[in-house]
Scaffold this active site. Structure first.
Site, PDB file in Angstrom:
ATOM      1  N   ASP A 596      14.902   5.837   2.782  1.00  0.00           N
ATOM      2  CA  ASP A 596      13.557   6.202   3.221  1.00  0.00           C
ATOM      3  C   ASP A 596      13.591   7.425   4.119  1.00  0.00           C
ATOM      4  O   ASP A 596      14.332   7.466   5.100  1.00  0.00           O
ATOM      5  CB  ASP A 596      12.921   5.048   4.004  1.00  0.00           C
ATOM      6  CG  ASP A 596      12.575   3.868   3.103  1.00  0.00           C
ATOM      7  OD1 ASP A 596      12.191   4.108   1.948  1.00  0.00           O
ATOM      8  OD2 ASP A 596      12.678   2.719   3.562  1.00  0.00           O
ATOM      9  N   GLU A 662       2.876   8.449  -1.135  1.00  0.00           N
ATOM     10  CA  GLU A 662       1.545   7.885  -0.917  1.00  0.00           C
ATOM     11  C   GLU A 662       0.513   8.729  -1.647  1.00  0.00           C
ATOM     12  O   GLU A 662       0.403   9.915  -1.389  1.00  0.00           O
ATOM     13  CB  GLU A 662       1.237   7.875   0.579  1.00  0.00           C
ATOM     14  CG  GLU A 662      -0.155   7.388   0.858  1.00  0.00           C
ATOM     15  CD  GLU A 662      -0.544   7.504   2.317  1.00  0.00           C
ATOM     16  OE1 GLU A 662       0.286   7.199   3.176  1.00  0.00           O
ATOM     17  OE2 GLU A 662      -1.679   7.893   2.559  1.00  0.00           O
ATOM     18  N   HIS A 691      -2.545   0.215   3.255  1.00  0.00           N
ATOM     19  CA  HIS A 691      -3.115   0.300   4.605  1.00  0.00           C
ATOM     20  C   HIS A 691      -4.450  -0.418   4.688  1.00  0.00           C
ATOM     21  O   HIS A 691      -4.995  -0.590   5.762  1.00  0.00           O
ATOM     22  CB  HIS A 691      -3.287   1.767   5.005  1.00  0.00           C
ATOM     23  CG  HIS A 691      -1.995   2.528   4.941  1.00  0.00           C
ATOM     24  ND1 HIS A 691      -1.589   3.181   3.793  1.00  0.00           N
ATOM     25  CD2 HIS A 691      -1.003   2.683   5.830  1.00  0.00           C
ATOM     26  CE1 HIS A 691      -0.398   3.722   4.012  1.00  0.00           C
ATOM     27  NE2 HIS A 691      -0.023   3.436   5.232  1.00  0.00           N
TER      28      HIS A 691
HETATM   29  N1  GLN Z   1      11.208   0.513   3.241  1.00  0.00           N
HETATM   30  C1  GLN Z   1      10.222   0.541   4.278  1.00  0.00           C
HETATM   31  C2  GLN Z   1       9.246  -0.607   4.094  1.00  0.00           C
HETATM   32  O1  GLN Z   1       8.955  -0.935   3.012  1.00  0.00           O
HETATM   33  C3  GLN Z   1       9.469   1.843   4.291  1.00  0.00           C
HETATM   34  C4  GLN Z   1       8.476   1.889   5.405  1.00  0.00           C
HETATM   35  C5  GLN Z   1       7.845   3.238   5.592  1.00  0.00           C
HETATM   36  O2  GLN Z   1       7.861   4.055   4.708  1.00  0.00           O
HETATM   37  N2  GLN Z   1       7.248   3.461   6.719  1.00  0.00           N
HETATM   38  O3  GLN Z   1       8.732  -1.167   5.050  1.00  0.00           O
END
Ligand code: GLN
Ligand code: ZN
Length: 758
Positions: A596, A662, A691
């Site tokens: 990530d 996103e 969200h």
């Molecule tokens: N792998 C993390 C999750 O799914 C990614 C979170 C993020 O991108 N903020 O929570």
């Protein structure tokens, strides 16, 4: 003697009173408005007393906020969007919080990062015919409350307007300057009438790339405010003035504050300009946004040079920016290692540093000696300096930062190994963090349950999450991240070179605070961090299990980073540590590994001319992390945002096999970037906005996927949510993922027919 100034103090309170005793209880209806305001008054009084006791002659006023200083400005100026039904007069508390948080059918105002900090401000929303009027009494009330010797703080007009947005996309809010200036003037004249002698105008936009319109606005604004009868203390921070140096010093203001932590190199130029223009110079020399103890000897030399050049009545000593971005008090840390603690300073300690630096050398001999000792220990401590890590970094070769084969060859190997259907489905990593999960973690941390019991609880959770994913029909599964408190802290706790505080909270937005880890030393991975969990998860299923890691840039961005070496070097050390984890996961049979980089974009420097340098090492750090694997192992990355247009080439250069992003909130708009650039690898444009509590219907996701197909090749597309699911409840996640799988099935049928027909 130069004047010590504090541009702003943390408002959350040592025990996060702002959150725990003030705003959240008020939102829940547990305390009245009067109780809220009384408690806020107490908090301010305590902070002023702390500064005055330390020897600060003028305390900042109106730096405090119940939510955010930009929101306060919008209320002061009467810029309340129509949807809140405000009819004029003083903006009341409930309208104020509605603007911040939304209510019924009025959505909240937008929030954005305050420059390059992790603090979020509320974005002013201004219409073409925006009217302004003095509509809050906060600044006057607080000024009266502070008693004499107070310095009222305002966000200056050009920064305020520059950060605003308009529903009318072609309209530049800066053109509202003439409309807003009379209100600023009235505020200043009321402050003067109340006894103020000077005012702090925060203009951090002066360290950014300015348009001609903004430059002209600066000239017009400060010319208009010059006859207020108040001395104007203009602050700039978060970077150097650079090409705006002449502009800033040409403004009719009395003193200019410059950031000498972020931009120490501007000292000489600023000094020369101050001398030439006869203005005061405020030296922002104590780091307002990091936690390192000041090197008082080095700083004092700068102060002395300024005093010698300008005279001590023309020099102020200050933190680089408001202390809003620092935790409150180091003294409250009772568990931190004593040596590490000796290297740190939080807001309260920074106030003492600023005051010390305003004193004659002879008076602070003891403080200088203690500071020298701390600096010396940082230079030599074995806690910080690990020769093995340094040697390893020095031995990094270009081939370590590049995959063995180009994508075209890798994807063939991966397809053969993974055997995934077209439009593979997956999730971003976390599944709902239920009360039970949090309790098990807390119990384990507090020693109420032992390692075995904790592991059993987590394994049960992993198995349940895996079973669920099989049942709903997802292709690439995850273990759900139940064992992780936070995506940076979880790794930081297992790496050397990271320290954690008990109470080092910093405001993120509104009542939300974060407690960033402290990266104090060379980073190393003593042992595998995620391998056992990943192995267990893989043992629960025949599906492909994705290993989940956090990337080096995100760890950097969300931590307090050491200042004794370039950020880049720290990033590369973290990259090497996570690289070991990637290699171990691969060895353990994990075929898909996601790294990530949620915060890659927010690391972008404020000035565009600095972007390339940053992006170059950020991409290198990612590649150093990822490129240890064989062709057949698939590397994913995830990013939590959608503005890619200006960095798409760097995203491409990361060369992840699959990237998830996103997109659902922006209706796939971001994919525009991918049209012009022709992103070569695979992409999962998020089709489910995690969200929002809303469960997206299948049809909505089909529409989004169709939009994605207008821009991307079918064989490039993955189907996944926008981000991790940890903040959602199972009641929302289950139907949403079922719909996502249904949308994918519909898509597979449609696409199959299409290619059969073609
Ligand atoms: N792998 C993390 C999750 O799914 C990614 C979170 C993020 O991108 N903020 O929570
Ligand atoms: Zn995300």
């Amino acid at each position: 003697m130069p004047l010590p100034l504090i541009l702003g103090f943390p408002r959350i309170g040592l025990n996060r009173e702002l959150k725990k005793n003030l705003v959240e209880p008020y939102w829940k209806g547990k305390i009245s408005a009067a109780e809220l305001l009384a408690a806020a008054k107490d908090l301010r009084a305590r902070h002023w007393a702390l500064m005055r006791d330390a020897g600060v002659p003028y305390v900042p006023v109106n730096d405090f906020s119940l939510y955010d200083q930009m929101l306060d400005m919008s209320c002061l100026l009467g810029a309340v969007p129509a949807r809140y039904g405000w009819t004029g007069g003083t903006v009341d508390l409930d309208t104020y919080f509605a603007m911040a948080r939304g209510r019924d059918n009025a959505t909240a105002m937008e929030m954005t990062k305050w420059f390059d900090t992790n603090y979020h401000n509320i974005v002013p929303e201004l219409t073409r015919d925006q009217a302004f009027s003095v509509s809050a009494t906060k600044i006057f009330d607080e000024f009266a409350e502070a008693g004499e010797n107070a310095l009222p703080v305002l966000v200056g007009p050009v920064t305020y307007l520059s950060l605003a947005k308009s529903p009318d996309k072609d309209f530049d809010p800066v053109s509202l300057l003439d409309a807003v200036l009379p209100v600023y003037k009235e505020v200043l004249s009321r402050l003067k009438a109340a006894g103020a002698t000077w005012v702090q105008m925060d203009e951090p936009c002066l360290v950014t790339d300015l348009t001609d319109v903004q430059r002209a606005a600066y000239k017009a604004a400060y010319a208009a405010l010059a006859d207020s009868g108040l001395q104007v203390f203009l602050t700039t921070y978060f970077g150097g003035l650079r090409d705006n140096l002449d502009l800033a010093f040409s403004l009719p203001v009395d003193c200019i504050h410059v950031d000498l932590v972020r931009a120490p190199g501007q000292f000489k130029d600023c000094l020369a300009k101050a001398k030439e223009t006869g203005k005061g110079l405020s030296l922002g020399i104590v780091d307002g946004r990091n936690i390192w103890r000041n090197d008082l000897s080095a700083s004092l030399a700068v102060v002395e040079e300024a005093v010698a050049a300008l005279g001590d009545d023309k020099v102020c000593v200050a933190p680089s920016c408001s202390l809003l971005h620092s935790p409150v008090d180091l003294d409250a840390e009772t568990k931190l290692d004593a040596e590490i603690k000796s290297w740190l300073a939080f807001a309260k300690q920074k106030v003492d540093e600023v005051v010390a630096l305003s004193k004659p050398r002879a008076e602070i001999a003891d403080l200088l000696a203690a500071s020298d000792k701390a600096q010396e220990s940082r230079k030599t401590s074995a806690r910080i300096h690990n020769p093995d890590v340094q040697a390893r970094l020095a031995a990094v070769t270009p081939s370590m930062k590049s995959r063995k084969s180009p994508f075209a060859a890798r994807i063939k190997a991966q397809k053969a190994a993974l055997k995934l259907p077209p439009f593979p489905t997956t999730t971003i990593g976390s599944f709902p963090q239920t009360k039970e999960i949090r309790k098990a973690r807390a119990d384990y941390k507090a020693g109420r349950i032992d390692r075995d019991a904790y592991e059993a609880a987590m394994k049960a959770e992993i198995r349940a999450v895996v079973d669920y994913q099989e049942e709903v029909g997802l292709d690439v599964l995850v273990h759900g991240e139940a064992e992780r408190n936070d995506m940076v802290e979880y790794f930081g706790e297992q790496l050397s070179g990271f320290a954690f505080t008990q109470n080092g909270w910093v405001q993120s937005y509104g009542s939300r605070c974060v407690k960033p880890p402290i990266i104090f030393g060379d980073v190393d991975r003593p042992a595998p961090m995620t391998v056992d969990w990943a192995k267990y998860a893989q043992s629960c299923t025949d599906h492909v299990m994705k290993g989940m890691l956090t990337g080096p840039i995100t760890m950097l961005q969300w931590s307090f980073v050491r200042n004794d070496q370039p950020r880049e070097r720290t990033a590369m050390q973290i990259a090497l540590a996570v690289r070991d984890e990637v290699a171990d996961l691969e060895k353990a049979g994990i075929k898909v590994i996601q790294i990530d980089e949620a915060a890659l974009r927010e690391g972008l420097p404020l000035r565009k001319s600095d972007w390339q340098e940053y992006l170059a090492w950020a991409v290198e750090a990612f590649k150093l992390t990822a490129c240890t694997v064989d062709d057949a192992t698939q590397i994913h990355t995830h990013m939590c945002y959608s503005e890619f247009n200006d960095i798409i080439e760097s995203i491409g250069a990361m060369d992840a096999d699959v990237i998830s992003i996103e997109t659902s909130r922006s209706n796939m708009e971001l994919l525009d970037a991918f049209v012009t650039y022709k992103y070569p690898n695979e992409i999962g444009p998020g089709v489910y906005d995690i969200h929002s509590p809303r469960v997206p219907p299948t049809e909505d996701m089909v529409v989004l996927l169709d939009k994605a197909r207008d821009v991307l090749r079918d064989d490039q597309i993955w189907v996944n949510p926008d981000c991790g699911l940890k903040t959602r409840g199972w009641a929302e996640v289950k139907p949403a993922l079922a719909n996502m799988v249904a949308a994918t099935k519909a898509l597979r049928e449609k696409a199959g027919t299409k290619s059969a027909a073609a």
